[in-house]
Design an enzyme around this catalytic site. Structure first.
Site, PDB file in Angstrom:
ATOM      1  N   GLY A  12       0.787  -1.224   0.000  1.00  0.00           N
ATOM      2  CA  GLY A  12       0.000   0.000   0.000  1.00  0.00           C
ATOM      3  C   GLY A  12       0.821   1.277   0.000  1.00  0.00           C
ATOM      4  N   ARG A  16      -1.642   8.442   4.395  1.00  0.00           N
ATOM      5  CA  ARG A  16      -1.863   9.233   5.607  1.00  0.00           C
ATOM      6  C   ARG A  16      -0.584   9.409   6.429  1.00  0.00           C
ATOM      7  NH1 ARG A  16      -6.931   6.691   8.586  1.00  0.00           N
ATOM      8  NH2 ARG A  16      -6.521   4.884   7.257  1.00  0.00           N
TER       9      ARG A  16
END
Length: 469
Positions: A12, A16
């Site tokens: 991934g 964030r």
């Protein structure tokens, strides 16, 4: 668990985190998150670990290759070139490795608090035909954001309801949460992974869909409940990274205290997971042990000490010291404000004192470098005393040169030993000397400039200065 495989999802973006690095490369107590998970898988008996990489693939692959070259378990990376969801990631891993039997546990790469004991039990939950798959579940204090598990009367999973799909009543009453990790019977996973579809708003292949697929084929799907909800916590932000670091710190420090180590303030000591400390050692605030460190019994660590890949024997005092890739034997005294660089080896009862820097050198038994000195590329015998402000001048601007100092040598303060320097056993070097030639054993070496004294010079000099105003 024999013949068990761990697939770790680490492809991934981790947006964030607001980082230029892979999320799983961020460190907890000095160790990249991906290694916490891989080590737990290996400790849990997985003889094969497959890390699915994608974003920052080279960075994650480099971490794995450096850490697991020569490991007992097979650790390999498989790249998910197109990130099309967790189901797709597992399918890529199966196709690339040919895994088709045995328990397969699928773990997230940002799950640093999961333990080897839990991974072993997780793999065991799908062995013996008891279940085709199990979902890793926890009961956190605040379940918001987690999918909720609804269990049937026989203990199998009836439904997995995502947070956004929960009614207010379900959100309030359903406390069993899906942590996002799964264990599968490897043969059934390989046989049915191709049935995971992408008919959703994101057009991705979701691994949780495997639960319904296996149920539709008549196989049991159960929950694997982990009593310690913290093991199911992931990291998606810098704040969560700090929170999990604090949990990991407390867990390690509690284990060390139970084994006989004293912490003056456990919240101000950061001990890495691959470090050991012997009983009756006292750890003062602002102490950091990073990498692989081993500290013996009855030592004093800190305050304000950072050790990286360093070992220390028993009865050492290591006060306000930075040591990297160093070896300290028994009874060594360091600091305050000592800097031990890579290759430093301090033998029994030696000392590196205040504002002392040592690099790639052996300090013999009982030898002392008490203060304000630099020793580099030097082999020092036993019983040596180095006076304040002394330096081995080991660098000529291009090359490093070695020095040898024998046993029971006394070096006076403010001495420059220009490498390659040789000082024989029992020699004495007078303070303020510059040593450029070998010093024989038991000799006196004096390398000062001749002192000149002009009597009554100072009053005349200052009178002239005052007259110039």
């Amino acid at each position: 668990m024999a013949n068990a495989t761990a697939i770790i999802l680490a492809a991934g973006e981790g947006t964030r985190m607001k980082s230029n690095h892979a999320k799983v490369s961020h460190k907890i107590l000095g160790k990249p998150m991906i290694r916490w998970v891989a080590d737990a898988a290996i400790a849990g008996g997985c003889d094969r670990v497959v890390i699915v990489v994608g974003s920052h693939a080279d960075e994650v692959r480099a971490i794995a290759e450096a850490a697991y070259a020569g490991a007992t378990a097979t650790v390999e990376c498989v790249e998910q070139a197109e990130r099309l969801g967790t189901g797709h990631a597992v399918k890529v891993a199966l196709e690339a490795t040919g895994i088709s039997d045995g328990p397969v546990v699928v773990l997230n790469g940002d799950l640093p608090l999961v333990t080897g004991q839990t991974v072993a039990a997780f793999a065991e939950s799908v062995s013996g035909g008891n279940a085709a798959a199990t979902a890793f579940t926890i009961v956190p204090p605040d379940p918001f954001g987690y999918g909720r598990i609804v269990l049937a009367a026989d203990g199998t999973i009836e439904r997995n309801i995502e947070q956004k799909d929960c009614t207010p009543e379900q959100a309030a009453t359903l406390t069993e949460c899906n942590a996002g990790c799964y264990a599968f019977d490897g043969a059934l996973l390989a046989a049915h992974i191709g049935e995971v579809g992408c008919d959703n708003a994101q057009g991705e292949y979701y691994l949780p869909d495997m639960l319904e697929i296996l149920k539709s084929h008549g196989h049991a799907v159960r929950a694997f409940h982990c009593d310690d909800w913290r093991e199911g916590l992931g990291v998606n932000s810098r704040a969560q990274l700090a929170q999990l670091t604090a949990i990991a710190r407390d867990r390690i420090n509690e284990q060390l205290m139970a084994a006989g180590v004293t912490f003056i303030d456990p919240a101000q000591a950061w001990i890495g997971p691959d470090c050991t400390i012997g009983r009756d050692t006292i750890v003062w605030p602002q102490t950091h042990l990073i990498g692989t460190c081993h500290v013996g019994q009855n030592c004093q660590l800190g305050p304000n000490t950072r050790l990286t890949n360093t070992s220390a024997g028993n009865d050492c005092v290591i006060d306000e010291t930075v040591a990297i890739d160093a070896v300290l034997e028994n009874g060594v005294d360091c600091g305050p404000r000592a800097y031990l660089r890579p290759g430093t080896h301090m033998l029994d009862n030696s000392k590196a004192g205040t504002h002392v820097e040592i690099k790639k050198s052996t300090i013999g038994r009982g030898s002392k470098v008490p203060h304000l000195s630099y020793i580099g590329d030097t082999t020092m015998g036993e019983g040596v005393n180095i006076g304040a402000g002394s330096i081995t001048c080991n660098y000529d601007g291009v090359h490093k040169h070695k020095s040898v100092i024998g046993d029971n040598v006394f070096v006076g303060s403010d001495t420059m030993m220009v490498a390659p320097a040789e000082i024989g056993d029992g020699a004495l070097v007078a303070a303020g000397s510059v040593i450029t030639e070998p010093v024989p054993a038991d000799a006196l070496a004096l390398g000062r400039a001749r002192q000149t004294v002009i009597e009554d010079w100072a009053p005349v000099h200052f009178e002239k200065l005052r007259a110039q105003k």
